[in-house]
Design a protein around this motif. Structure first.
Motif, short mmCIF file in Angstrom:
data_model
loop_
_atom_site.label_atom_id
_atom_site.label_comp_id
_atom_site.label_asym_id
_atom_site.label_seq_id
_atom_site.Cartn_x
_atom_site.Cartn_y
_atom_site.Cartn_z
N ASN A 114 5.50 -1.94 9.07
CA ASN A 114 6.16 -2.26 7.82
C ASN A 114 4.89 -1.86 6.61
OD1 ASN A 114 7.21 -3.04 5.31
ND2 ASN A 114 8.15 -4.89 6.16
N LEU A 115 5.28 -0.71 5.73
CA LEU A 115 4.32 -0.44 4.93
C LEU A 115 4.05 -1.35 3.77
CD1 LEU A 115 5.18 3.41 4.58
CD2 LEU A 115 3.48 2.37 6.19
N ASN A 116 4.76 -2.36 3.48
CA ASN A 116 4.44 -3.38 2.77
C ASN A 116 3.73 -4.63 3.15
OD1 ASN A 116 5.93 -2.05 0.57
ND2 ASN A 116 8.04 -2.71 1.69
N SER A 117 3.65 -4.59 4.54
CA SER A 117 2.83 -5.84 5.01
C SER A 117 2.15 -5.37 6.55
CB SER A 117 3.57 -7.11 5.17
OG SER A 117 4.75 -6.73 6.41
N ILE A 118 0.97 -4.59 6.26
CA ILE A 118 0.63 -3.77 7.41
C ILE A 118 -0.44 -5.12 8.17
CG2 ILE A 118 -1.15 -2.22 8.30
CD1 ILE A 118 0.02 -0.39 6.19
N MET A 165 0.82 -1.33 -0.02
CA MET A 165 -0.06 -0.09 0.08
C MET A 165 0.77 1.29 0.02
SD MET A 165 -3.14 -0.71 2.91
CE MET A 165 -4.22 0.00 2.08
N THR A 166 0.36 2.12 -0.65
CA THR A 166 1.28 3.56 -0.60
C THR A 166 0.80 4.17 0.50
OG1 THR A 166 -0.57 4.71 -1.64
CG2 THR A 166 0.96 3.76 -3.06
N GLU A 218 -2.72 5.36 0.36
CA GLU A 218 -3.78 4.51 0.45
C GLU A 218 -4.07 4.16 1.88
OE1 GLU A 218 -3.47 1.82 -3.45
OE2 GLU A 218 -2.03 1.59 -2.33
N ASN A 255 0.93 3.71 10.74
CA ASN A 255 2.06 4.23 10.21
C ASN A 255 3.54 4.11 11.05
OD1 ASN A 255 -0.24 5.92 9.23
ND2 ASN A 255 1.27 6.44 7.63
#
Length: 66
Positions: free
Chosen positions: A50-54, A1-2, A5, A46
């Motif tokens: 880890n923004l790649n696997s929240i 997710m960005t 997002e 946030n």
């Protein structure tokens, strides 16, 4: 997710659960506190993720009888 997002999802969750914190909410004090804790965890996602696997926090829906 960005990051955008993530922010949008956070806002969606918070908007949909705003009613849990209103003075005229039908929830008891303990349940209201659980929702407040959940909502704070959503706000803080946030900082701790880890923004790649929240791993989004789980809402205390069982306290609503659902």
């Amino acid at each position: 997710m960005t990051p955008e997002e993530i922010t949008e999802k956070k806002l969606e969750i918070l908007r949909s659960t705003d009613w849990t914190q209103l003075p005229d909410s039908p929830l008891d004090t303990e349940t209201k506190a659980k929702w407040a804790t959940f909502r704070q965890a959503v706000r803080d996602i946030n900082q701790n993720a880890n923004l790649n696997s929240i791993n989004w926090p789980s809402a205390p829906y069982s306290d609503l009888g659902t």
